[in-house]
Write a protein that holds these residues in place. Structure first.
Motif, PDB file in Angstrom:
ATOM      1  N   ALA A   1       0.932  -1.399  -0.086  1.00  0.00           N
ATOM      2  CA  ALA A   1      -0.150  -0.056   0.112  1.00  0.00           C
ATOM      3  C   ALA A   1       1.012   1.027  -0.010  1.00  0.00           C
ATOM      4  CB  ALA A   1      -0.509  -0.283   1.183  1.00  0.00           C
TER       5      ALA A   1
ATOM      6  N   ALA B   1      -3.057   3.990  -2.462  1.00  0.00           N
ATOM      7  CA  ALA B   1      -3.663   2.831  -1.851  1.00  0.00           C
ATOM      8  C   ALA B   1      -5.206   2.138  -1.351  1.00  0.00           C
ATOM      9  CB  ALA B   1      -2.736   3.194  -0.471  1.00  0.00           C
TER      10      ALA B   1
ATOM     11  N   HIS C   1      -5.573  -1.565  -2.681  1.00  0.00           N
ATOM     12  CA  HIS C   1      -4.691  -2.543  -1.111  1.00  0.00           C
ATOM     13  C   HIS C   1      -5.442  -2.465   0.274  1.00  0.00           C
ATOM     14  CE1 HIS C   1      -1.204  -2.054  -4.045  1.00  0.00           C
ATOM     15  NE2 HIS C   1      -0.943  -3.295  -3.602  1.00  0.00           N
TER      16      HIS C   1
END
Lengths: 250, 222
Positions: B181, B191, B194
């Protein structure tokens, strides 16, 4: 239970399974030997050299069956472990623990032959490719299973605890596989891609399938032999084991 | 049922507060492991910035693994665990409560400490925040998965080494998405994906890990 006259659970008892396994081992071992010879002959002498990889590709005939077996055996092992936990059958737990070393062996073989194949093809023993990485993690899972089983002295607790671990592991295998695959595609562009399914000559495919069959038969024969040892070890205080040993001594 | 959950959490927290040294050991282990990396790799900020998420995450995993022995260990040795098994409340709920308390004393301090270590590695702004969020979402999953391993190895010879063999492979997805991330954030991809996956893993672990850990406890105390 026996309304049909067939006792489905006859061979779920170690006492009846032990002689049955003993009778089956030569057959599977024989088939394994014949198929190995036939598969190696097909692989080395019949299959043509690859137009790109030359003769180096021939390690595939060991590598691919080993990789298939390594994954399949883990699932079978978890299946036996689940059966053992649910129905509390002793034999299932013994089968699970007999499968683990063979599975670990195939995983190791797949990694080792993969490295030997990778050196001439990619110029390196190891790449952090998604498949290689997940195969390595599979080896770790096998090692964890076997070391947990070895660490517990009480065999009943050992097989139940390691069985639970196998089930937890099998639930995690897809998660690990996809996370590794995604991690890999994020990190390095597909420098080496297996995804383009190469068209294979028929004789190559035949050799591959025969070798896979040989690995199957080998795995079954070895697991049956190992489960016989485990049965004797765990049931050593029972009447029938003493009788069997008496008979074999004579 | 909630009363049982709350009293279990409060009990474990009280016990932890009475032994602050245990909590601090985990935290300092985390700090020391992270500090070793610049000494080993070299002080170039460019390199350190690249490896920072991975280093912080691996150190966090090792630190929380080190603390796993205390999750059930003390209760096992003084017999409390057997009483917990006999309680009328579902065992998996009580296990979840214990894991929550364990996370509050071992996981949360790591999360709070991580931004400071990130600064030392030259992470800034968004990347630092992302690291913080991944740890906040990921460490509960780490504690939950670890609980299964801790329950399986309860009372075994060399259990603390064995538990690492069992749970480290299972931690790999959390590590990949946690460290990934921050990297995705730095490289401008964002991110969110993730973090969502990390959250999904945490929720899955919350649903299934207490059940598995409860089953493992019953096996271990058979």
């Amino acid at each position: 239970m026996s309304t049909t006259g067939i006792n489905w659970f006859k061979y779920s008892s170690p006492a009846t399974f032990y002689p049955l396994a003993g009778r089956m081992i030569p057959w599977f071992a024989g088939l394994a030997a014949v198929a190995t010879v036939a598969g190696l002959y097909l692989g080395f002498f019949v299959a043509p050299p690859d137009y790109q990889q030359g003769d180096a590709y021939r390690i595939m005939f060991i590598h691919v069956p080993a990789a298939w077996m390594s994954m399949f055996i883990y699932v079978v092992m978890a299946g036996y472990a689940a059966l053992g936990l649910i129905f509390n059958t002793r034999l299932s737990a013994m089968m699970a623990s007999a499968l683990a070393p063979t599975g670990a062996l195939f995983t190791f073989l797949a990694l080792w032959t993969g490295a030997l194949w990778g050196k001439p093809m990619w110029g390196t023993w190891w790449v952090w490719d998604a498949r290689l990485t997940s195969e390595l993690i599979l080896l770790f899972l096998y090692i964890g299973y076997m070391s947990l089983e070895a660490a517990i002295d009480d065999p009943r607790r050992a097989s139940r605890a390691s069985g639970l671990l196998a089930i937890v592991g099998v639930v995690n295998v897809p998660i690990i596989y996809y996370s590794v695959e995604w991690w890999n595609t994020l990190h390095q562009g597909a420098s080496i891609s297996f995804d383009k399914a190469p068209t294979m000559a028929d004789s190559m495919l035949a050799a591959l399938l025969v070798m896979t069959f040989a690995c199957w038969m080998y795995a079954i024969a070895v697991v049956l032999a190992r489960v016989r040892c485990i049965i004797l070890e765990r049931e050593r205080h029972s009447e029938w084991v003493l009788e069997v040993l008496e008979e074999e001594r004579r | 049922m909630w009363a049982a959950l709350r009293s279990m959490v409060m009990r474990d927290l009280t016990l932890a507060v009475r032994r602050v040294a245990d909590v601090l050991t985990t935290l300092f282990f985390f700090v020391i492991v992270v500090s070793l990396f610049p000494l080993g790799v070299g002080p170039e900020m460019e390199t350190l910035r690249v490896i920072a998420p991975g280093v912080v995450w691996v150190a966090a995993i090792l630190a929380s693994m080190l603390a796993l022995g205390r999750l059930f260990g003390n209760d096992y040795s003084d017999g409390t665990l057997e009483q917990i098994l006999l309680a009328p409340q579902p065992l998996s709920l009580l296990v979840a409560a214990k894991v929550l308390a364990h996370w509050l004393v071992t996981g949360l301090p790591l999360v709070l400490m991580a931004p400071l270590l990130g600064l030392q590695f030259g992470l800034e702004g968004e990347a630092l925040w992302t690291l913080w969020w991944t740890l906040l979402l990921g460490t509960p999953a780490i504690s939950l998965i670890g609980a299964v391993g801790a329950a399986l190895t309860l009372g075994l010879r060399g259990g603390s080494v064995l538990v690492s063999l069992l749970v480290l492979p299972l931690y790999i997805p959390v590590l990949i998405f946690g460290a990934g991330a921050v990297e995705a954030q730095v490289s401008g991809l964002g991110a969110t994906a993730h973090l969502s996956l990390l959250g999904a893993i945490a929720v899955l672990a919350l649903c299934f890990a207490p059940l598995a850990a409860a089953a493992a406890l019953r096996i271990s105390l058979d």
